[in-house]
Write a protein that holds these residues in place. Structure first.
Motif, PDB file in Angstrom:
ATOM      1  N   GLY A 267      -6.150   7.278   7.794  1.00 18.13           N
ATOM      2  CA  GLY A 267      -5.378   7.047   6.899  1.00 18.13           C
ATOM      3  C   GLY A 267      -4.682   5.919   5.821  1.00 18.13           C
ATOM      4  O   GLY A 267      -3.881   5.930   4.866  1.00 18.13           O
ATOM      5  N   TYR A 268      -6.041   5.700   6.108  1.00 23.99           N
ATOM      6  CA  TYR A 268      -6.532   3.722   5.008  1.00 23.99           C
ATOM      7  C   TYR A 268      -6.631   4.649   3.544  1.00 23.99           C
ATOM      8  O   TYR A 268      -7.534   5.620   3.753  1.00 23.99           O
ATOM      9  N   ILE A 269      -6.526   3.396   2.584  1.00 29.12           N
ATOM     10  CA  ILE A 269      -6.747   4.331   1.492  1.00 29.12           C
ATOM     11  C   ILE A 269      -8.541   2.763   1.471  1.00 29.12           C
ATOM     12  O   ILE A 269      -8.642   2.304   1.921  1.00 29.12           O
TER      13      ILE A 269
ATOM     14  N   MET B 286       0.736  -1.360   0.064  1.00 28.75           N
ATOM     15  CA  MET B 286      -0.217  -0.372   0.277  1.00 28.75           C
ATOM     16  C   MET B 286       0.861   0.758   0.118  1.00 28.75           C
ATOM     17  O   MET B 286       2.036   1.747   0.539  1.00 28.75           O
TER      18      MET B 286
ATOM     19  N   ALA C  63       0.403   5.032   1.044  1.00 28.75           N
ATOM     20  CA  ALA C  63      -0.701   5.141   1.528  1.00 28.75           C
ATOM     21  C   ALA C  63      -0.045   7.144   1.752  1.00 28.75           C
ATOM     22  O   ALA C  63      -0.374   7.641   0.540  1.00 28.75           O
TER      23      ALA C  63
ATOM     24  N   GLY D 204      -8.204  -2.773   3.374  1.00 27.95           N
ATOM     25  CA  GLY D 204      -7.615  -2.559   4.707  1.00 27.95           C
ATOM     26  C   GLY D 204      -6.421  -2.703   4.902  1.00 27.95           C
ATOM     27  O   GLY D 204      -5.768  -1.991   4.198  1.00 27.95           O
ATOM     28  N   ASP D 205      -6.026  -3.561   6.148  1.00 32.00           N
ATOM     29  CA  ASP D 205      -4.644  -3.382   6.177  1.00 32.00           C
ATOM     30  C   ASP D 205      -4.133  -4.618   5.387  1.00 32.00           C
ATOM     31  O   ASP D 205      -4.189  -5.291   6.155  1.00 32.00           O
ATOM     32  N   ALA D 206      -2.921  -4.031   4.632  1.00 33.95           N
ATOM     33  CA  ALA D 206      -1.883  -5.205   3.955  1.00 33.95           C
ATOM     34  C   ALA D 206      -1.889  -6.372   5.150  1.00 33.95           C
ATOM     35  O   ALA D 206      -1.570  -7.605   4.917  1.00 33.95           O
ATOM     36  N   GLY D 207      -0.969  -6.013   5.764  1.00 31.97           N
ATOM     37  CA  GLY D 207      -0.234  -6.574   7.028  1.00 31.97           C
ATOM     38  C   GLY D 207      -1.467  -7.467   7.139  1.00 31.97           C
ATOM     39  O   GLY D 207      -0.594  -9.254   7.536  1.00 31.97           O
TER      40      GLY D 207
HETATM   41  N1  URA Z   1      -1.507   0.771   4.539  1.00 32.97           N
HETATM   42  C1  URA Z   1      -2.514  -1.073   4.842  1.00 32.97           C
HETATM   43  O1  URA Z   1      -2.095  -1.579   5.002  1.00 32.97           O
HETATM   44  N2  URA Z   1      -3.814   0.332   4.462  1.00 32.97           N
HETATM   45  C2  URA Z   1      -4.076   1.150   3.958  1.00 32.97           C
HETATM   46  O2  URA Z   1      -5.186   1.615   3.910  1.00 32.97           O
HETATM   47  C3  URA Z   1      -3.155   1.950   3.907  1.00 32.97           C
HETATM   48  C4  URA Z   1      -1.642   1.979   4.548  1.00 32.97           C
END
Ligand code: URA
Length: 210
Positions: A193-195, A134, A136, A200-203
């Motif tokens: 700060g999410y796209i 991501m 962001a 979502g949270d890729a990690g």
């Molecule tokens: N990092 C992520 O994993 N997702 C986002 O949307 C933004 C930053």
């Protein structure tokens, strides 16, 4: 002049990204598809690898045919989500070395700082692909690229799955020499700060930590 933004214009990438966006996609499928898209973007991002001719004997005759010149290459994931893309890059470029960069965010300034950086000894001689799913705000990628430049790297590309216009603008302003390869450019960032719409949270989705 700004670095170029290469957006994958391919039905396979578009289809796979839609599966990643779906909140009900399993961790197993998410992980596999991140790796697959990583492979497809690597295909595009390595278009400029130099070739040379070598002699080869086919079952029919001797001929000369193209082979990679053997330019040194390294993939550098930004910890932790970037790890999800490494396998896809290595399947396309098996001889690549792997460096790692870890970043933490200063709670006061909100700026990212490098807490871990382990790179191949000859990293300055290598073409570098920084990978993170991501892009962001662009803060982590900006700091990672700066850390690599401080160590002498001068041929750097950035690979992401989903980019926000804000992140692209930051990298183009801080590192106009760096081309960005991405699966798609989304609308922008939300207040956290999410796209958006993002995935979502890729990690968390790669490692199943949510
Ligand atoms: N990092 C992520 O994993 N997702 C986002 O949307 C933004 C930053």
């Amino acid at each position: 002049m700004n670095g170029k933004v290469h957006v994958m214009d391919h039905p396979l990438v578009a289809h796979k990204l839609t599966i990643l966006r779906d909140k009900d996609t399993s961790v197993k499928d998410f992980r596999e598809i991140v790796s697959e898209i990583g492979m497809l973007i690597t295909y595009e991002a390595t278009r400029d690898l130099p070739l040379t001719e070598k002699e080869v004997e086919t079952p029919i005759c001797k001929t000369t045919a193209p082979t990679l010149k053997g330019k040194k290459f390294a993939v550098v994931p930004i910890l932790r989500a970037g790890l999800g893309l490494v396998d896809g890059v290595l399947r396309m470029v098996p001889s690549a070395r792997v460096g790692h960069i870890g970043m933490f965010r200063d709670e006061e300034t909100l700026e990212p700082h490098v807490y871990f950086c382990k790179l191949p000894k000859d990293v300055a001689e290598r073409d570098i692909m920084v990978v993170d799913p991501m892009l962001a705000t662009g803060g982590s990628a900006d700091a990672a690229i700066s850390a690599l430049k401080e160590r002498g790297c001068n041929n750097i590309k950035l690979m992401v799955l989903v980019a926000a216009p804000e992140g692209i603008a930051r990298i183009q302003s801080s590192h106009p020499d760096v081309d960005i390869f991405c699966g798609v450019v989304d609308k922008g960032l939300n207040e956290r700060g999410y796209i958006v719409p993002g995935l979502g949270d890729a990690g968390d989705r790669i490692f199943g930590t949510k």
